[in-house]
Design a protein around this motif. Structure first.
Motif, PDB file in Angstrom:
ATOM      1  N   THR A  75       0.824  -1.211   0.000  1.00  0.00           N
ATOM      2  CA  THR A  75       0.000   0.000   0.000  1.00  0.00           C
ATOM      3  C   THR A  75       0.859   1.262   0.000  1.00  0.00           C
ATOM      4  OG1 THR A  75      -1.762  -1.159   1.196  1.00  0.00           O
ATOM      5  CG2 THR A  75      -1.809   1.246   1.239  1.00  0.00           C
ATOM      6  N   GLY A  76       1.967   1.238   0.713  1.00  0.00           N
ATOM      7  CA  GLY A  76       2.796   2.431   0.828  1.00  0.00           C
ATOM      8  C   GLY A  76       3.808   2.610  -0.282  1.00  0.00           C
ATOM      9  N   SER A  77       3.904   1.637  -1.182  1.00  0.00           N
ATOM     10  CA  SER A  77       4.891   1.714  -2.257  1.00  0.00           C
ATOM     11  C   SER A  77       4.223   2.150  -3.557  1.00  0.00           C
ATOM     12  CB  SER A  77       5.565   0.348  -2.444  1.00  0.00           C
ATOM     13  OG  SER A  77       6.583   0.407  -3.408  1.00  0.00           O
ATOM     14  N   SER A  78       4.773   3.184  -4.184  1.00  0.00           N
ATOM     15  CA  SER A  78       4.186   3.655  -5.442  1.00  0.00           C
ATOM     16  C   SER A  78       4.412   2.661  -6.568  1.00  0.00           C
ATOM     17  CB  SER A  78       4.781   5.017  -5.822  1.00  0.00           C
ATOM     18  OG  SER A  78       6.188   4.924  -5.982  1.00  0.00           O
ATOM     19  N   VAL A  79       5.443   1.815  -6.448  1.00  0.00           N
ATOM     20  CA  VAL A  79       5.724   0.760  -7.426  1.00  0.00           C
ATOM     21  C   VAL A  79       5.982  -0.530  -6.662  1.00  0.00           C
ATOM     22  CG1 VAL A  79       7.236  -0.035  -9.280  1.00  0.00           C
ATOM     23  CG2 VAL A  79       6.760   2.406  -9.030  1.00  0.00           C
ATOM     24  N   SER A  80       5.369  -1.600  -7.088  1.00  0.00           N
ATOM     25  CA  SER A  80       5.609  -2.902  -6.463  1.00  0.00           C
ATOM     26  C   SER A  80       5.480  -3.983  -7.530  1.00  0.00           C
ATOM     27  CB  SER A  80       4.613  -3.163  -5.323  1.00  0.00           C
ATOM     28  OG  SER A  80       3.291  -3.226  -5.812  1.00  0.00           O
ATOM     29  N   ALA A  81       6.028  -5.146  -7.226  1.00  0.00           N
ATOM     30  CA  ALA A  81       5.968  -6.262  -8.165  1.00  0.00           C
ATOM     31  C   ALA A  81       5.853  -7.564  -7.392  1.00  0.00           C
ATOM     32  CB  ALA A  81       7.207  -6.285  -9.057  1.00  0.00           C
ATOM     33  N   VAL A  82       5.045  -8.472  -7.893  1.00  0.00           N
ATOM     34  CA  VAL A  82       4.883  -9.793  -7.294  1.00  0.00           C
ATOM     35  C   VAL A  82       5.980 -10.710  -7.826  1.00  0.00           C
ATOM     36  CG1 VAL A  82       3.375 -11.799  -7.088  1.00  0.00           C
ATOM     37  CG2 VAL A  82       2.403  -9.499  -7.060  1.00  0.00           C
ATOM     38  N   VAL A  83       6.650 -11.414  -6.930  1.00  0.00           N
ATOM     39  CA  VAL A  83       7.706 -12.349  -7.311  1.00  0.00           C
ATOM     40  C   VAL A  83       7.139 -13.767  -7.312  1.00  0.00           C
ATOM     41  CG1 VAL A  83       9.977 -13.286  -6.723  1.00  0.00           C
ATOM     42  CG2 VAL A  83       9.482 -10.857  -6.328  1.00  0.00           C
ATOM     43  N   VAL A  84       7.307 -14.479  -8.427  1.00  0.00           N
ATOM     44  CA  VAL A  84       6.774 -15.835  -8.549  1.00  0.00           C
ATOM     45  C   VAL A  84       7.887 -16.789  -8.975  1.00  0.00           C
ATOM     46  CG1 VAL A  84       4.458 -15.015  -9.140  1.00  0.00           C
ATOM     47  CG2 VAL A  84       6.085 -15.516 -10.959  1.00  0.00           C
TER      48      VAL A  84
END
Length: 226
Positions: A59-68
């Motif tokens: 929520t607090g990150s303007s950019v995020s990515a899911v690691v799979v």
């Protein structure tokens, strides 16, 4: 849409800067690129496991990515964690430390509630077994119900049909118990007999046990007064 970053199973280098092997990579039109070349190098890795921390960091990150990462046995990609901005992770960790005691009490209440729910459901499952198979020994019915309804097991008792006490699902659980405990099914599998062949070979014996259990036990005679 969530950005997806892959955790490769083997050594792969970036197609652009040639750096490698890469712990994480992004695929663009099937071509692997490192995080730096994908403008994601400033993100830090947050492993899965802490739901509150993950939620707050995302929520607090303007950019995020899911690691799979690909699970060969299950033949599917499974989530390993999240890449978020360093500052967002720091704020999330501070927030989690601030209300750790409150969340711990909430988890404890949730555990007690689930335990009570599981106890009630196992009892209901055992009662349904005895309704369908009145000749089944009560202790066997309880053991079958506990095994089939174990939370997180993925067994028939945790399916939608099992949770609804569907008679067909309950019968599947009873049949499986008889197969494993009253026949040499497991020994056949250990001897590399194909599963379908082992089940076919033992089907008649299992049916005989179930037919016996479908018959109510004889009522005990009450001694007559002298």
């Amino acid at each position: 849409m969530n950005l997806v970053v892959f955790e490769p199973l083997k050594g792969i280098s970036c197609a652009e800067c040639r750096k490698g092997p890469l712990p994480h990579l992004v695929r663009v039109s099937g071509v692997p690129r490192c995080l730096d070349c994908s403008a994601l190098g400033h993100l830090v890795y947050l492993p899965r496991g802490d739901a509150a921390l993950t939620r707050r960091a995302r929520t607090g990150s303007s950019v995020s990515a899911v690691v799979v990462r690909f699970n060969k046995r299950r033949r599917r990609y499974e989530r390993q964690g999240l890449l978020v901005e360093r500052e967002a992770l720091a704020r999330a960790e501070q927030a989690c430390r601030a209300d750790a005691a409150v969340r711990a009490r909430g988890r404890d209440r949730a555990r007690r509630r689930r335990a009570a729910e599981d106890t009630r459901f196992t009892a209901a499952f055992a009662a349904e077994i005895l309704r369908l198979f009145p000749g089944c020994p009560p202790d066997r019915a309880t053991a079958i119900a506990a095994h089939a309804s174990l939370r997180g097991s993925g067994r028939v008792g945790r399916t939608a049909a099992g949770r609804a006490l569907d008679p067909a699902a309950v019968a599947v659980a009873v049949r499986a118990a008889v197969r494993h405990l009253d026949t040499e099914y497991d020994a056949l599998l250990a001897a590399r007999v194909p599963r379908f062949e082992a089940r076919a070979r033992l089907a008649a014996r299992i049916d005989a046990v179930l037919d016996t259990w479908r018959t109510p036990p004889p009522e005990k005679e009450t001694p007559s007064a002298a």
